[in-house]
Design an enzyme around this catalytic site. Structure first.
Site, PDB file in Angstrom:
ATOM      1  N   LYS A  26     -22.431  35.991  14.019  1.00 37.04           N
ATOM      2  CA  LYS A  26     -23.884  35.993  13.968  1.00 37.04           C
ATOM      3  C   LYS A  26     -24.406  34.617  13.547  1.00 37.04           C
ATOM      4  CE  LYS A  26     -25.495  39.984  12.574  1.00 37.04           C
ATOM      5  NZ  LYS A  26     -25.674  40.996  11.511  1.00 37.04           N
ATOM      6  N   ARG A  96     -28.005  39.171   5.933  1.00 37.71           N
ATOM      7  CA  ARG A  96     -27.253  39.819   7.016  1.00 37.71           C
ATOM      8  C   ARG A  96     -25.790  39.437   6.937  1.00 37.71           C
ATOM      9  NH1 ARG A  96     -30.433  37.560  12.229  1.00 37.71           N
ATOM     10  NH2 ARG A  96     -29.614  39.474  13.157  1.00 37.71           N
ATOM     11  N   GLY A 105     -18.473  49.072   8.990  1.00 40.08           N
ATOM     12  CA  GLY A 105     -17.998  49.103   7.606  1.00 40.08           C
ATOM     13  C   GLY A 105     -18.597  47.978   6.796  1.00 40.08           C
ATOM     14  N   MET A 107     -21.639  45.488   5.331  1.00 39.29           N
ATOM     15  CA  MET A 107     -22.941  45.833   4.770  1.00 39.29           C
ATOM     16  C   MET A 107     -24.059  45.752   5.806  1.00 39.29           C
ATOM     17  SD  MET A 107     -25.206  44.129   1.800  1.00 39.29           S
ATOM     18  CE  MET A 107     -26.298  43.375   2.988  1.00 39.29           C
ATOM     19  N   ARG A 349     -25.084  37.538  21.338  1.00 35.93           N
ATOM     20  CA  ARG A 349     -23.622  37.609  21.374  1.00 35.93           C
ATOM     21  C   ARG A 349     -23.219  38.065  22.767  1.00 35.93           C
ATOM     22  NH1 ARG A 349     -23.311  42.799  17.364  1.00 35.93           N
ATOM     23  NH2 ARG A 349     -24.860  43.990  18.477  1.00 35.93           N
ATOM     24  N   HIS A 465      -8.191  61.864  18.245  1.00 34.85           N
ATOM     25  CA  HIS A 465      -6.931  61.191  18.581  1.00 34.85           C
ATOM     26  C   HIS A 465      -6.695  61.222  20.091  1.00 34.85           C
ATOM     27  CE1 HIS A 465      -2.506  61.077  19.149  1.00 34.85           C
ATOM     28  NE2 HIS A 465      -2.617  60.097  18.275  1.00 34.85           N
ATOM     29  N   ARG A 571      14.509  55.177  41.181  1.00 33.90           N
ATOM     30  CA  ARG A 571      15.469  55.964  40.391  1.00 33.90           C
ATOM     31  C   ARG A 571      16.032  57.082  41.245  1.00 33.90           C
ATOM     32  NH1 ARG A 571      10.842  55.507  36.024  1.00 33.90           N
ATOM     33  NH2 ARG A 571       9.812  55.609  38.034  1.00 33.90           N
ATOM     34  N   ARG A 627      18.436  51.902  42.031  1.00 34.31           N
ATOM     35  CA  ARG A 627      19.365  52.090  40.918  1.00 34.31           C
ATOM     36  C   ARG A 627      20.275  53.266  41.211  1.00 34.31           C
ATOM     37  NH1 ARG A 627      17.032  53.564  35.151  1.00 34.31           N
ATOM     38  NH2 ARG A 627      16.798  55.602  36.134  1.00 34.31           N
ATOM     39  N   GLU A 754      20.073  46.390  29.914  1.00 32.17           N
ATOM     40  CA  GLU A 754      19.459  47.364  29.006  1.00 32.17           C
ATOM     41  C   GLU A 754      20.310  47.617  27.782  1.00 32.17           C
ATOM     42  OE1 GLU A 754      18.848  50.915  31.334  1.00 32.17           O
ATOM     43  OE2 GLU A 754      20.604  50.463  32.553  1.00 32.17           O
ATOM     44  N   SER A 773      17.660  42.872  36.097  1.00 33.11           N
ATOM     45  CA  SER A 773      16.364  43.499  35.895  1.00 33.11           C
ATOM     46  C   SER A 773      16.368  44.105  34.497  1.00 33.11           C
ATOM     47  CB  SER A 773      16.146  44.578  36.960  1.00 33.11           C
ATOM     48  OG  SER A 773      15.020  45.343  36.616  1.00 33.11           O
ATOM     49  N   GLY A 775      15.763  46.506  31.851  1.00 33.60           N
ATOM     50  CA  GLY A 775      15.353  47.893  31.644  1.00 33.60           C
ATOM     51  C   GLY A 775      14.929  48.001  30.196  1.00 33.60           C
ATOM     52  N   THR A 776      13.681  47.645  29.939  1.00 34.68           N
ATOM     53  CA  THR A 776      13.286  47.446  28.536  1.00 34.68           C
ATOM     54  C   THR A 776      13.064  48.742  27.775  1.00 34.68           C
ATOM     55  OG1 THR A 776      11.087  47.026  29.417  1.00 34.68           O
ATOM     56  CG2 THR A 776      12.360  45.118  28.706  1.00 34.68           C
ATOM     57  N   ASN A 777      12.997  49.879  28.465  1.00 32.28           N
ATOM     58  CA  ASN A 777      12.927  51.130  27.687  1.00 32.28           C
ATOM     59  C   ASN A 777      14.235  51.314  26.942  1.00 32.28           C
ATOM     60  OD1 ASN A 777      10.497  51.483  28.927  1.00 32.28           O
ATOM     61  ND2 ASN A 777      11.227  53.001  30.389  1.00 32.28           N
ATOM     62  N   ASP A 778      15.344  51.255  27.701  1.00 32.00           N
ATOM     63  CA  ASP A 778      16.641  51.400  27.053  1.00 32.00           C
ATOM     64  C   ASP A 778      16.965  50.202  26.178  1.00 32.00           C
ATOM     65  OD1 ASP A 778      18.203  53.762  27.292  1.00 32.00           O
ATOM     66  OD2 ASP A 778      18.148  53.501  29.466  1.00 32.00           O
ATOM     67  N   CYS A 840      11.592  46.079  34.635  1.00 31.54           N
ATOM     68  CA  CYS A 840      11.181  47.330  35.275  1.00 31.54           C
ATOM     69  C   CYS A 840      10.897  48.442  34.263  1.00 31.54           C
ATOM     70  CB  CYS A 840      12.227  47.784  36.275  1.00 31.54           C
ATOM     71  SG  CYS A 840      13.791  48.163  35.499  1.00 31.54           S
ATOM     72  N   TYR A 860       9.557  38.506  38.501  1.00 30.42           N
ATOM     73  CA  TYR A 860       8.593  39.566  38.799  1.00 30.42           C
ATOM     74  C   TYR A 860       8.513  40.573  37.667  1.00 30.42           C
ATOM     75  CZ  TYR A 860      12.559  42.625  39.826  1.00 30.42           C
ATOM     76  OH  TYR A 860      13.708  43.346  39.715  1.00 30.42           O
TER      77      TYR A 860
END
Ligand code: ADP
Ligand code: MG
Ligand code: MG
Length: 888
Positions: A26, A96, A105, A107, A349, A465, A571, A627, A754, A773, A775-778, A840, A860
Site C-alpha cells: 500500500k 493503515r 488478519g 489491523m 494495486r 477443506h 502403463r 513401460r 525411480e 525417464s 519416475g518421480t512418484n516412486d 513422467c 521433456y
C-alpha cells in the site's frame, strides 16, 4: 542513523513502487501514485523494518523513530496548513496497515484520527457542518475502540440503536449532530467501562496507539496462521501508513468508491466498479447502503451510474485509469474518495481476477502493446488454466438433478461413487473414473481426492477443506450438498428419494454446484481464441517438450488435442484390467510354470498388440514411451470364490491349488517386492510377450504408412545388469519380429529412474540405456522411504510443522530428490551426451517441479492429458525465468 519513515505527497516523495518490501504494497503504491502526479492525500510510511526491529527488540521501537515520525508529520501539517491536535484547524489522519502482500488478519484501518472534544469543534467550523464533524468523531471512536482497544462491535451498535429509538428513526442518516454528540459521549463512557481506562483524547497518544496496534496485529494468531498457510515468512513485517484524511461524507458532492481498470470477472476492457455518494471508507463494502455502478453501460435502469451522476469526476477517473494501466502495465484495483468535487486516490494495486480474466487481460494487453508476448506468457498462472480446461456439461443433455450444493471448484466430472479415499485411489489406479463422496474431507483424504475425477461433500462451505484442496488440484467439486445423506456403513447415498450405491455413476457440475444421477453428456472446453494464442506464445518460448501420460485411446486423443508432443508414459498394466483380459492375466499369474504362463500370455498378445496399434496411429511420428509390466502381480489376483473357480477351471486345476498359489504370491511389502524389471527377470516370458506386441504393432502401423516411434521402457532398474538382461530380451524379440515381418522399425530401449541406486549409478546405466525417464512418484517414495499409500497419515503434520515445505508427492523435493536427479542427469550425460531425459511422475504437471526440470536440463516433461497446457505454459515460464508477482 537508520531511515524508518518515508514521506509521500506534498512535494516530498521518498518511496516508489519498487520499494514494496520496505514500504509494504500500500505504502509503495501510494508513493508511486504521488510520484506520477496523481492526487494522493499526503502522508508517510513507517517501514517494515520498524516492525522487524520492534519484535527483535522486545517490542520496543527504535529510539530515533518518534523524531522521524514528528518530522514527517510536521511536513504535512505545513503543507496542509493544519496542525495535529489543534483546536481550530486540526489535521486528521488515517492509520493503515500494509504488508508486502495483502494479508487477512492485519489491523483494520482507523479513520479520522486526531479528533477529540476540542478538535471536533475545529472540524465543524472548518467544514461548516456540525453533523459531519460529530459523525466523523463517532466513527473514529467506534473504529479506534474496536480495532485498537478491542471493544466488541455490537456494543457500539447498541448505543446507535438507542439513539435511533430515542429519535424514533431507523436510518443513521436521520440522526442529527446532537444525536451523534450523545452517541460520542455514550461510546466514550462505554469504552471506559469496558477497558478500565478513559478513551485517549490526546492525538499523539491516539497515533501511537494505532501504530502499536498495526505492528501488534502482525503476530495475532490469525495473521500467523495465514502466513503459515501461504508460505509468507514471519520476518517480512508490516508497514504502517499515516495519511491525511479526505472526506467522502461531507455532502452530495462527495463520494467514495472502489474500481477496477478492467472487469475482474471476464477481463473485458471496461471500467468496472462501485461508488457511494456521501459516504466514508468502508461503507462501500459494508453492505449498509447499495453501491452504484461506475459505467453507464453496466448500469440497470434504476441505478445511478457515476458516469451520469458525477460526469466530471468520472472523466477524471477514466484518465487515472489509463494513467495507471500505462504505468503499471497491469489491471489495477483502486480506491478513491471525492471530497467536495475533488478526486483523491487512496490506493492502487494489481487487481485479483479469475482465470478467464487473467488470460484475456494478458492477451489483450500484449495486443494493445502495453506488454510484450513474453510478459503475457509470464502473467498467467499455469495452475489457473486448469479451471478453463475442464469439460462442461452439454447444455442440451438430459439430466436428473439429485441435489444442489456449493460451486466449490469448476469443471464437470462423471464417475463411480466411492465413499473412501483409499478405495478412490486404488480404483483410479486401475483406470476407473471415480467421484469421491464424503460427508466432509480431511487431510487424510488427499490421495483419494487427487485420484478422483471429482469431489462431493455434504457438509462444509466454499472454504472447507474439500473446496480449498479441490480448487488447488483443479478437481471439480461440489461442497456442502446438504440434501444428500451419506451412509458409510450401508455404502449408499440418498437424495431426493433416490438411493444410489457405491459404484453407481454420478455427474458433478462444479461450476454450478449441481449433482446429477448417471452420466451426463459433456462438451470439451474451447481451446481457440485467447487460449490458443497464449499457448502459441508459450510454445514459441519454451525449450522442453511436453508429453502426456496416456494408455487409452481417449487419453491419447485428448493429449494430442491439448498439444502433447508424444507419450511420456504408457502403463501397460492399465490395459490388463479390462474385463475381457483380466481372465487371461489371472491365468498367467496363477499358472504354476512357464508353459502355463506362455499359454495365457498368448491370449493377451493380440489385445496388447491392438492397444499399441491404436496408440501408434494416434501418435503418428511422435514418440511413445511404453513401460513394460511394473506392479506386483498380486494386484491382479482373483478375489471372490467365483473368480477363483473360473481361473481354476481355465487352468484345469482346483480352487485349493489356486489358494496355495495365491499364498505363494503374497508379499509383506509388495511395493519393494517382486515388481518392475524383477518380474521380467523372474518371468521373462511376460516382457517377451509385451515386446512382441509392441513390435508387431509398430510393424503393422508402419506398413499403413505411418511412423511409429516406440521407446521401450524397463521399470524399476537399480543396477546396470538388470537393464542388460531385460534389454537383451527386448532386442531379441525385436530382431525376431522384424525378421518375420520382413521389415524393421526404429526403436529405443531405456529405463525409468525411480530408485536412488539407479540415479547413483546413472553413468553406468547410461552405457546401455537410450533414454532415462524420472519416475518421480516412486523416486520420492524410495528416496524418503515414505510409503505413498500411507504417507497421508503423517505428511500433513510434516507440512504443518514445517518439517517439509510441501507435500513432496505433489511438488518435487528440490533438496533431496532434486539433488539425486541432478546427479543422475550429470552422470548419465557424461557417459552419453545426447541421452534423452524426461520426467513422467505426477510432478511433470506441477509448475514448480517443471521449473526444476528446466534447470536440470531435461528434454521433456510428461503429465496427465488435461495438464498438458498447464505444463506447456509452465515450461515456457521456466525457460523465461518468469513468474513474478501474480494476482490469480
Ligand atoms: P484495506 O487494506 O482494508 O483496503 P485501507 O487502508 O485501504 O484498508 O482503508 C480502507 C478504506 O478507508 C479505504 O478504501 C478508504 O476508503 C478509507 N481511507 C483510508 N485512508 C483514508 C484517508 N486518508 N482519507 C479518506 N479515506 C481513507
Ligand atoms: Mg484498501
Ligand atoms: Mg514407478
Amino acid at each position: 542513523m537508520s531511515k524508518w519513515v518515508y514521506s509521500f505527497g506534498a512535494g516530498r516523495n521518498e518511496g516508489g513502487a519498487e520499494m514494496r518490501n520496505l514500504l509494504g504494497g500500500k505504502g509503495a503504491n501510494l508513493a508511486e501514485m504521488a510520484g506520477i502526479g496523481l492526487p494522493v492525500p499526503p502522508g508517510f510510511t513507517l517501514t517494515t523494518e520498524v516492525c522487524t526491529a520492534f519484535y527483535e527488540n522486545d517490542r520496543q521501537y527504535p529510539a530515533d523513530l518518534p523524531g522521524q515520525v514528528r518530522d514527517a508529520l510536521t511536513h504535512i501539517e505545513k503543507a496542509q496548513g493544519l496542525t495535529f491536535g489543534d483546536a481550530k484547524k486540526p489535521l486528521l489522519v488515517s492509520v493503515r496497515s500494509g504488508a508486502r502482500v495483502s494479508m487477512p488478519g492485519m489491523m483494520d484501518t482507523v479513520l479520522n484520527l486526531g479528533l477529540n472534544d476540542q478538535t471536533v469543534k475545529g472540524l465543524a467550523a472548518m467544514s461548516g457542518d456540525q453533523r459531519f464533524a460529530w459523525d466523523s468523531y463517532r466513527r473514529f471512536i467506534q473504529m479506534y475502540g474496536g480495532v485498537v482497544l478491542g471493544v466488541e462491535h455490537h456494543k457500539f451498535e447498541e448505543i446507535m440503536d438507542h439513539a435511533k429509538q430515542d429519535r424514533g428513526v431507523t436510518e443513521d442518516t436521520q440522526l442529527t449532530a446532537e444525536d451523534w454528540q450523545r452517541v460520542v459521549a455514550a461510546s466514550k463512557d462505554m469504552i471506559a467501562a469496558e477497558t478500565g481506562k478513559p478513551f485517549p483524547l490526546d492525538p499523539e497518544q491516539q497515533l501511537w496507539g494505532a501504530i502499536g496496534a498495526v505492528f501488534g496485529s502482525w503476530e495475532t494468531p490469525r495473521a500467523v496462521t495465514y502466513r503459515r498457510l501461504n508460505d509468507i515468512p514471519g520476518d517480512w513485517g508490516t508497514a504502517v501508513n499515516v495519511q491525511v484524511m479526505v472526506f467522502g461524507n461531507m455532502g452530495d458532492d462527495c463520494a467514495t468508491g472502489v474500481c477496477f481498470t478492467r472487469d475482474p470477472a471476464t477481463g473485458e476492457n471496461m471500467f468496472y466498479g462501485e461508488y457511494l455518494v456521501n459516504a466514508q471508507g468502508e461503507d462501500v463494502v459494508a453492505g449498509i447502503r447499495t453501491p452504484q455502478p461506475m459505467a453507464k453501460e453496466r448500469s440497470k435502469p434504476d441505478e445511478k451510474p457515476m458516469e451520469t451522476e458525477m460526469p466530471v469526476i468520472y472523466r477524471q477517473l477514466l484518465d487515472v485509469r489509463s494513467t495507471l494501466e500505462k504505468h503499471y502495465k497491469d489491471m489495477q484495483d483502486m480506491e478513491f474518495t471525492v471530497q467536495r468535487g475533488k478526486l483523491y486516490m487512496l490506493q492502487t494495486r494489481n487487481g485479483k481476477r479469475t482465470a478467464a480474466a487473467s488470460l484475456k487481460i494478458a492477451i489483450d494487453m500484449a495486443k494493445e502493446g502495453l506488454i510484450d508476448q513474453k510478459e503475457a506468457v509470464n502473467r498467467v498462472n499455469p495452475s489457473s488454466l486448469d479451471q478453463l480446461l475442464h469439460p462442461m456439461l452439454d447444455p442440451k443433455a438430459k439430466r436428473t438433478l439429485l441435489a444442489k450444493g456449493l460451486p466449490a471448484s469448476p469443471g464437470a466430472a462423471s464417475g463411480a461413487i466411492v465413499l473412501n479415499a483409499d478405495e478412490a485411489e486404488s480404483r483410479a489406479n486401475k483406470g476407473e473414473a471415480v467421484i469421491l463422496v464424503r460427508i466432509e474431507t480431511s487431510p487424510e483424504d488427499i490421495h483419494g481426492m487427487h485420484a478422483a475425477k471429482g469431489i462431493l461433500t455434504t457438509r462444509g462451505g466454499m472454504t472447507s477443506h474439500a473446496a480449498v484442496v479441490a480448487r488447488g488440484m483443479g478437481r471439480p467439486c461440489v461442497a456442502g450438498a446438504g440434501g444428500i445423506a451419506v451412509d458409510y456403513t450401508a455404502q449408499t447415498i440418498t437424495a431426493g428419494g433416490h438411493v444410489l450405491h457405491a459404484g453407481d455413476t454420478i455427474t458433478l457440475d462444479g461450476a454450478a454446484g449441481e449433482v446429477y444421477a448417471g452420466l451426463v453428456a459433456m462438451i470439451d472446453p474451447t481451446m481457440s481464441g485467447d487460449f490458443a494464442t497464449l499457448m502459441e506464445w508459450a510454445d514459441a518460448n519454451r525449450r522442453m517438450k511436453v508429453r502426456a501420460n496416456a494408455e487409452t485411446v481417449l487419453d491419447a486423443e485428448t493429449a494430442r488435442k491439448f498439444g502433447a508432443e508424444g507419450i511420456g508414459l504408457s502403463r501397460t498394466e492399465h490395459m490388463f484390467f479390462d474385463p475381457q483380459r483380466i481372465g487371461a492375466v489371472r491365468q498367467m499369474i496363477m499358472a504354476s510354470d512357464a508353459e502355463g504362463r506362455r499359454a495365457a500370455l498368448a491370449k493377451l498378445l493380440p489385445f496388447q498388440r491392438e492397444d499399441f496399434k491404436d496408440l501408434f496411429r494416434i501418435m503418428d511420428a511422435l514418440p511413445i514411451t511404453i513401460r513394460l509390466l511394473d506392479p506386483p502381480l498380486h494386484e491382479f489376483l482373483p478375489h471372490g470364490e467365483a473368480e477363483l473357480a473360473a481361473v481354476a477351471k481355465a487352468l484345469g486345476t482346483d480352487v485349493a491349488a489356486m489358494r496355495r498359489r495365491g499364498a505363494e504370491l503374497a508379499e509383506a511389502n509388495p511395493m519393494l517386492g517382486l515388481r518392475g524389471c524383477r518380474l521380467g527377470i523372474v518371468y521373462p516370458e511376460i516382457y517377451e510377450m509385451q515386446a512382441r506386441a509392441i513390435f508387431e504393432a509398430a510393424v503393422a502401423v508402419a506398413k499403413e504408412g505411418k511412423t511409429p516411434i516406440p521407446e521401450v521402457e524397463i521399470p524399476l532398474i537399480g543396477t546396470r545388469k538388470e537393464l542388460e538382461i531385460t534389454r537383451a530380451q527386448v532386442d531379441r524379440v525385436a530382431k525376431a519380429v522384424f525378421a518375420e515381418a520382413g521389415r524393421s522399425v526404429e526403436y529405443t530401449v531405456g529405463t525409468m529412474i525411480e530408485l536412488p541406486r539407479a540415479a547413483l549409478t546413472a553413468g553406468k546405466i547410461a552405457e546401455i540405456s537410450d533414454f532415462f525417464s524420472f519416475g518421480t512418484n516412486d523416486l520420492t517414495q524410495t528416496t524418503f522411504g515414505f510409503s505413498r499409500d500411507d504417507a497421508g497419515k503423517f505428511l500433513p503434520t510434516f507440512v504443518e510443522q514445517g518439517i517439509l515445505p510441501k507435500d513432496p508427492f505433489i511438488s518435487l523435493d528440490v533438496e533431496g530428490v532434486g539433488e539425486l536427479m541432478r546427479f543422475c542427469v550429470e552422470n548419465g550425460r557424461k557417459t552419453k551426451p545426447d541421452l534423452s531425459i524426461g520426467i513422467c511422475g505426477e510432478h511433470g504437471g506441477d509448475p514448480a517441479s517443471i521449473a526444476l526440470c528446466e534447470e536440470l536440463g531435461l528434454d521433456y516433461v510428461s503429465c496427465s492429458p488435461y495438464r498438458v497446457p498447464v505444463a506447456r505454459l509452465a515450461a515456457a515460464q521456466a525457460a523465461l525465468h518468469g513468474a513474478g508477482d501474480r494476482t490469480v
